[in-house]
Motif scaffolding. Structure first.
Motif, PDB file in Angstrom:
ATOM      1  N   MET A  45      33.417  25.898  40.207  1.00 49.24           N
ATOM      2  CA  MET A  45      34.163  27.003  40.808  1.00 49.24           C
ATOM      3  C   MET A  45      35.644  26.946  40.425  1.00 49.24           C
ATOM      4  O   MET A  45      36.262  27.977  40.191  1.00 49.24           O
ATOM      5  CB  MET A  45      34.011  27.000  42.329  1.00 49.24           C
ATOM      6  N   GLU A  46      36.188  25.753  40.333  1.00 53.35           N
ATOM      7  CA  GLU A  46      37.587  25.598  39.930  1.00 53.35           C
ATOM      8  C   GLU A  46      37.800  26.117  38.508  1.00 53.35           C
ATOM      9  O   GLU A  46      38.763  26.825  38.225  1.00 53.35           O
ATOM     10  CB  GLU A  46      37.985  24.127  40.022  1.00 53.35           C
ATOM     11  N   LYS A  47      36.871  25.776  37.621  1.00 51.44           N
ATOM     12  CA  LYS A  47      36.973  26.272  36.243  1.00 51.44           C
ATOM     13  C   LYS A  47      36.842  27.787  36.196  1.00 51.44           C
ATOM     14  O   LYS A  47      37.595  28.457  35.483  1.00 51.44           O
ATOM     15  CB  LYS A  47      35.907  25.614  35.367  1.00 51.44           C
ATOM     16  N   LEU A  48      35.898  28.336  36.950  1.00 53.99           N
ATOM     17  CA  LEU A  48      35.721  29.788  36.973  1.00 53.99           C
ATOM     18  C   LEU A  48      36.940  30.481  37.576  1.00 53.99           C
ATOM     19  O   LEU A  48      37.371  31.526  37.087  1.00 53.99           O
ATOM     20  CB  LEU A  48      34.449  30.154  37.748  1.00 53.99           C
ATOM     21  N   GLU A  77      42.094  33.838  37.466  1.00 55.17           N
ATOM     22  CA  GLU A  77      43.546  33.891  37.631  1.00 55.17           C
ATOM     23  C   GLU A  77      44.284  34.206  36.336  1.00 55.17           C
ATOM     24  O   GLU A  77      45.301  34.891  36.357  1.00 55.17           O
ATOM     25  CB  GLU A  77      44.056  32.568  38.197  1.00 55.17           C
ATOM     26  N   GLN A  78      43.785  33.701  35.208  1.00 60.43           N
ATOM     27  CA  GLN A  78      44.567  33.805  33.975  1.00 60.43           C
ATOM     28  C   GLN A  78      43.804  34.390  32.793  1.00 60.43           C
ATOM     29  O   GLN A  78      44.333  34.441  31.689  1.00 60.43           O
ATOM     30  CB  GLN A  78      45.082  32.415  33.576  1.00 60.43           C
ATOM     31  N   THR A  86      41.264  37.126  30.492  1.00 61.58           N
ATOM     32  CA  THR A  86      41.192  38.524  30.075  1.00 61.58           C
ATOM     33  C   THR A  86      40.205  39.256  30.993  1.00 61.58           C
ATOM     34  O   THR A  86      39.510  38.630  31.800  1.00 61.58           O
ATOM     35  CB  THR A  86      40.685  38.620  28.628  1.00 61.58           C
ATOM     36  N   SER A  87      40.088  40.554  30.824  1.00 57.25           N
ATOM     37  CA  SER A  87      39.135  41.310  31.645  1.00 57.25           C
ATOM     38  C   SER A  87      37.703  40.862  31.353  1.00 57.25           C
ATOM     39  O   SER A  87      36.872  40.804  32.271  1.00 57.25           O
ATOM     40  CB  SER A  87      39.301  42.812  31.437  1.00 57.25           C
ATOM     41  N   ASP A  88      37.409  40.520  30.112  1.00 57.66           N
ATOM     42  CA  ASP A  88      36.077  40.011  29.777  1.00 57.66           C
ATOM     43  C   ASP A  88      35.819  38.663  30.435  1.00 57.66           C
ATOM     44  O   ASP A  88      34.731  38.407  30.955  1.00 57.66           O
ATOM     45  CB  ASP A  88      35.902  39.889  28.262  1.00 57.66           C
ATOM     46  N   GLN A  89      36.819  37.797  30.415  1.00 57.16           N
ATOM     47  CA  GLN A  89      36.673  36.492  31.056  1.00 57.16           C
ATOM     48  C   GLN A  89      36.537  36.643  32.567  1.00 57.16           C
ATOM     49  O   GLN A  89      35.778  35.914  33.205  1.00 57.16           O
ATOM     50  CB  GLN A  89      37.848  35.592  30.708  1.00 57.16           C
ATOM     51  N   LEU A  90      37.258  37.580  33.136  1.00 60.69           N
ATOM     52  CA  LEU A  90      37.156  37.844  34.569  1.00 60.69           C
ATOM     53  C   LEU A  90      35.733  38.272  34.912  1.00 60.69           C
ATOM     54  O   LEU A  90      35.141  37.774  35.866  1.00 60.69           O
ATOM     55  CB  LEU A  90      38.158  38.922  34.984  1.00 60.69           C
TER      56      LEU A  90
END
Length: 89
Positions: A11-14, A19-20, A22-26
């Motif tokens: 969860m920390e990695k996700l 938090e930082q 791109t929209s794809d990563q989000l």
């Protein structure tokens, strides 16, 4: 590594992507967050809460989602790539 430690690590990695990223990563992070939460709850219900059990349940859940064409090929690549990244070391 116990379930809370492993789940917290994932969860920390996700959250870092939320938090930082791109929209794809989000998107991928939020999608995986749901699968990790579901897998952890399932493991708790069956009494298997070790990291390998959680990983197995997440992979099984992701496989089911991919088989049912829940994601586009591009989104599949993003999600699977992030899953691989957060499970290194």
């Amino acid at each position: 590594m116990s379930k809370p430690t492993y789940q917290s690590k994932l969860m920390e990695k996700l959250d870092g992507f939320v938090e930082q990223g791109t929209s794809d990563q989000l998107f991928a992070a939020q999608y995986l967050h749901g699968h990790v939460t579901f897998a952890t709850a399932k493991c708790e219900n069956i009494g298997k809460i070790y990291p390998h059990d959680i990983k197995f349940q997440v992979v099984h859940s992701l496989r089911d989602a991919l088989v049912s064409n829940e994601l586009t090929p591009q989104k599949q690549a993003l999600v699977l790539g992030m899953w691989d990244d957060i499970n290194k070391h």
